[in-house]
Write an enzyme that holds these catalytic residues in place. Structure first.
Site, PDB file in Angstrom:
ATOM      1  N   ASP A 132     -36.482 -30.466   5.648  1.00 25.08           N
ATOM      2  CA  ASP A 132     -35.343 -30.933   6.444  1.00 25.08           C
ATOM      3  C   ASP A 132     -34.053 -30.429   5.807  1.00 25.08           C
ATOM      4  OD1 ASP A 132     -36.997 -32.409   8.093  1.00 25.08           O
ATOM      5  OD2 ASP A 132     -36.457 -34.355   7.255  1.00 25.08           O
ATOM      6  N   ARG A 182     -36.736 -24.739  12.182  1.00 23.77           N
ATOM      7  CA  ARG A 182     -36.394 -25.798  13.135  1.00 23.77           C
ATOM      8  C   ARG A 182     -34.876 -25.703  13.325  1.00 23.77           C
ATOM      9  NH1 ARG A 182     -36.712 -31.323  10.639  1.00 23.77           N
ATOM     10  NH2 ARG A 182     -38.947 -31.318  11.083  1.00 23.77           N
TER      11      ARG A 182
END
Ligand SMILES: Cc1cc2nc3c(=O)[nH]c(=O)nc-3n(C[C@H](O)[C@H](O)[C@H](O)COP(=O)(O)OP(=O)(O)OC[C@H]3O[C@@H](n4cnc5c(N)ncnc54)[C@H](O)[C@@H]3O)c2cc1C
Length: 304
Positions: A132, A182
């Site tokens: 992340d 992502r």
């Protein structure tokens, strides 16, 4: 008013005392809508249900405020335990993690050591790990670590945030690594010196990087609940004949569930980000900050 609420939630999410207090009370205030549970068993049960609905998952063991090497190692052990549980249950899920919980603020070496432990275990199961992206202060170091790890591992990906000015260049640089990315709009409060302050500019940049990364032939996870962005992506993949196995849509657990289902029915790959663990408060506050309208949902729960 909305900006004020956003700032309050963002500050609360970073407040250690508030996080500690919340931990003591367990999943409360409607947080269950956004967090699958506190235990790995609850998380796996959610994954099974989502798989049944035709969605794949990325599991995130929540962990904030890691200050010691022992805490960082413990957090890495929880990531490994999560990978073991996924393999044991035979469910369709990979892993997402935050490198600050693996000791990034203590030392780069410690974080790298923990990342290698996790990636080795994931490799054993033929599974994938997504890093992340956190706030701007961690952006450069996170990308540096990603590049180093990418030379050794093919089962690691990272996140790029459309609200940062530097992002377009990062997308270009990461092309040399065939990076599995992502792409998100960005969830943290950043200074105007580093990030677009206007939503319309963020949305514009987001579309730009989605198209660029897809056309470069790289695997792209479009992580957004924004229907306009999703429609735009569908148009790009159709126009340029991008195969369905080169991209996926991702959404957060408990958010825009109808939209998730619609995409599954249309035949797209949908991955749900499922957070779990006792450290749920910071994550919950970031979701409220994104959409202060969620506060009414919280107030309703408090009133019950
Ligand atoms: C799978 C996934 C992983 C992510 N990982 C990261 C990361 O690593 N780093 C990072 O900085 N950010 C991450 N984010 C958060 C992201 O940056 C945005 O803050 C968030 O997705 C909101 O932006 P949006 O694209 O959904 O569009 P927006 O324009 O913000 O929202 C579009 C619509 O989506 C719905 N919506 C959006 N957010 C919410 C919410 N919280 N509650 C209810 N409805 C909502 C609303 O209907 C809204 O109108 C991630 C998001 C997803 C989906």
């Amino acid at each position: 008013m909305e900006v004020l609420m956003r700032n309050v939630f963002q500050a609360l999410g970073k407040n250690q005392s508030a996080n500690k207090l919340a931990k003591r009370y367990g999943l409360q205030f409607g947080a269950k809508r956004f967090v699958a549970g506190e235990s790995i068993e609850k998380a796996i049960a959610s994954v099974k249900q989502l798989n049944k609905e035709g969605k794949v998952v990325t599991l995130d063991h929540l962990g904030e405020f890691v200050f010691t090497e022992a805490e960082a190692n413990e957090s890495a052990a929880m990531c490994i335990k999560t990978l073991d549980a996924i393999a044991k249950a035979g469910v369709q899920s990979n892993l997402s993690l935050k490198m600050t919980s693996l000791g990034l603020d203590i030392s780069k070496d410690l974080c790298m050591k923990n990342m290698r432990r996790i990636l080795d275990r994931a490799k054993m199961y033929d599974n994938f790990v997504r890093i992340d992206m956190e706030d701007y202060a961690h952006c450069q170091i996170s990308l540096d670590i990603y590049r180093e790890l990418r030379k050794e591992y093919d089962n690691v990906g990272i996140v790029i945030q459309a609200y940062l000015y530097r992002t377009e260049q990062d997308i270009r640089d990461l092309n040399a690594y065939n990076a599995n990315l992502r792409l998100v709009k960005g969830a943290y409060k950043e200074a105007t010196e580093v990030a677009f302050p206007e939503k319309k500019d963020v949305d514009e940049n987001y579309k730009k990087i989605i198209k660029e990364h897809l056309l470069n032939g790289n695997y792209t996870a479009i992580a957004s609940h924004d229907e306009k962005v999703i429609e735009y992506t569908k148009k790009v993949v159709q126009e340029h004949q991008i195969p369905n196995d080169q991209f996926e849509f991702q959404m957060l657990y408990g958010i825009c569930v109808d939209l998730q289902e619609k995409l599954v029915q249309e035949g797209y790959k949908v991955r749900v980000y499922v957070p779990y663990g006792v450290d749920w408060f910071g994550y919950f506050m970031r979701r409220l900050a994104e959409r202060p309208a969620n506060v009414w949902f919280v107030l309703k729960n408090l009133a019950k």
